[in-house]
Enzyme design. Structure first.
Site, PDB file in Angstrom:
ATOM      1  CG  HIS A   1      -2.051  -0.987   1.390  1.00  0.00           C
ATOM      2  ND1 HIS A   1      -2.064  -1.944   2.322  1.00  0.00           N
ATOM      3  CD2 HIS A   1      -3.038  -1.264   0.246  1.00  0.00           C
ATOM      4  CE1 HIS A   1      -3.199  -2.752   2.289  1.00  0.00           C
ATOM      5  NE2 HIS A   1      -3.507  -2.391   1.179  1.00  0.00           N
TER       6      HIS A   1
ATOM      7  CE  LYS B   1     -13.203  -7.046   2.292  1.00  0.00           C
ATOM      8  NZ  LYS B   1     -11.782  -6.591   1.510  1.00  0.00           N
TER       9      LYS B   1
ATOM     10  NE  ARG C   1      -3.148  -7.068  -4.375  1.00  0.00           N
ATOM     11  CZ  ARG C   1      -3.603  -7.308  -3.399  1.00  0.00           C
ATOM     12  NH1 ARG C   1      -3.111  -7.572  -2.206  1.00  0.00           N
ATOM     13  NH2 ARG C   1      -4.918  -7.235  -3.562  1.00  0.00           N
TER      14      ARG C   1
ATOM     15  CB  SER D   1      -4.181  -6.635   4.472  1.00  0.00           C
ATOM     16  OG  SER D   1      -3.913  -5.403   3.971  1.00  0.00           O
TER      17      SER D   1
HETATM   18  P1  ADP Z   1      -9.968  -3.444  -0.566  1.00  0.00           P
HETATM   19  O1  ADP Z   1     -10.898  -4.155   0.463  1.00  0.00           O
HETATM   20  O2  ADP Z   1     -10.532  -2.189  -0.901  1.00  0.00           O
HETATM   21  O3  ADP Z   1      -9.438  -4.202  -1.576  1.00  0.00           O
HETATM   22  P2  ADP Z   1      -7.338  -3.415   0.399  1.00  0.00           P
HETATM   23  O4  ADP Z   1      -6.652  -2.653   1.656  1.00  0.00           O
HETATM   24  O5  ADP Z   1      -6.949  -4.669   0.447  1.00  0.00           O
HETATM   25  O6  ADP Z   1      -8.939  -3.077   0.374  1.00  0.00           O
HETATM   26  O7  ADP Z   1      -6.794  -3.028  -0.862  1.00  0.00           O
HETATM   27  C1  ADP Z   1      -6.847  -1.423  -1.225  1.00  0.00           C
HETATM   28  C2  ADP Z   1      -6.282  -1.395  -2.586  1.00  0.00           C
HETATM   29  O8  ADP Z   1      -4.735  -1.451  -2.512  1.00  0.00           O
HETATM   30  C3  ADP Z   1      -6.672  -2.464  -3.660  1.00  0.00           C
HETATM   31  O9  ADP Z   1      -6.738  -1.417  -4.822  1.00  0.00           O
HETATM   32  C4  ADP Z   1      -5.620  -3.524  -3.738  1.00  0.00           C
HETATM   33  O10 ADP Z   1      -5.519  -3.840  -4.954  1.00  0.00           O
HETATM   34  C5  ADP Z   1      -4.488  -2.743  -3.246  1.00  0.00           C
HETATM   35  N1  ADP Z   1      -3.306  -3.296  -2.804  1.00  0.00           N
HETATM   36  C6  ADP Z   1      -3.442  -4.236  -1.857  1.00  0.00           C
HETATM   37  N2  ADP Z   1      -2.165  -4.670  -1.608  1.00  0.00           N
HETATM   38  C7  ADP Z   1      -1.288  -4.186  -2.384  1.00  0.00           C
HETATM   39  C8  ADP Z   1       0.031  -4.392  -2.958  1.00  0.00           C
HETATM   40  N3  ADP Z   1       0.734  -5.360  -2.130  1.00  0.00           N
HETATM   41  N4  ADP Z   1       0.548  -3.811  -3.607  1.00  0.00           N
HETATM   42  C9  ADP Z   1      -0.140  -2.961  -4.486  1.00  0.00           C
HETATM   43  N5  ADP Z   1      -1.581  -2.613  -4.194  1.00  0.00           N
HETATM   44  C10 ADP Z   1      -2.218  -3.372  -3.204  1.00  0.00           C
END
Ligand code: ADP
Length: 166
Positions: free
Chosen positions: A24, A48, A97, A135
């Protein structure tokens, strides 16, 4: 004035951030260079059950991005498009990703565009080393006492350990 001519370009990076990972942060750093203001917005109306409360996630993110000047942290509930309009933002940032992210992200971006044609979704790719990072994987490793120090900041690592202990 057309939104594309607006001087102060505000982008929103919405997500769950439970917790914020180095992946992130990589996206945040890239997006902060492209826009005048970047608002990281923690989603509060989730089905969630997150490990960290909304306020805990906000505090952790604030600490993680304190050195990036044009970045702020906020929360949102309800329709993301309504929130964008409230913040006068016309760009949504999402991280891509792998191909596995694509289908869901593509569907969301097109739906958001259908609701408001002025809102653009900008996809950014993280550095290769973060493409396998999520995450949920971090939480799983931490709950099994695995080492997550390469994937999150020291502060997040500490918070995760506290959370798992109680
Ligand atoms: P959501 O529940 O909205 O997917 P996340 O916190 O899991 O929330 O992810 C928010 C955004 O960050 C999404 O667009 C996800 O694809 C991106 N994201 C999560 N992890 C990574 C990572 N390791 N590298 C790049 N983008 C990421």
């Amino acid at each position: 004035m057309k939104k594309s001519n607006v001087k102060n370009r505000i982008a929103i990076y919405p997500g769950t951030f439970d917790p914020i990972t180095n992946g992130h942060i990589d996206i945040i750093e890239r997006a902060s260079k492209l826009f005048d203001q970047l608002i990281i917005s923690v989603a509060t109306n989730l089905n969630k059950k997150p490990m960290f409360s909304t306020m805990e996630r906000v505090e952790i993110i604030k600490k993680s991005v304190k050195n990036i000047k044009n970045v702020s942290v906020d929360t949102f509930s309800g329709l993301l498009i309504d929130y964008c309009n409230k913040k006068k933002a016309f760009v949504l940032i999402r991280g891509l990703r792998a191909i596995s992210d694509f289908e869901n992200e593509f569907q969301m971006a097109l739906m958001n565009r259908k609701i408001d044609k002025n809102i653009e979704t900008v996809f950014l790719m993280p550095s290769e080393e973060y493409t396998y990072l999520s995450s949920s994987l971090i939480k799983e490793i931490a709950s099994l006492n695995g080492d997550i120090s390469n994937f999150v900041s020291n502060f997040v690592n500490k918070k995760m350990k506290e959370k798992i202990k109680c």
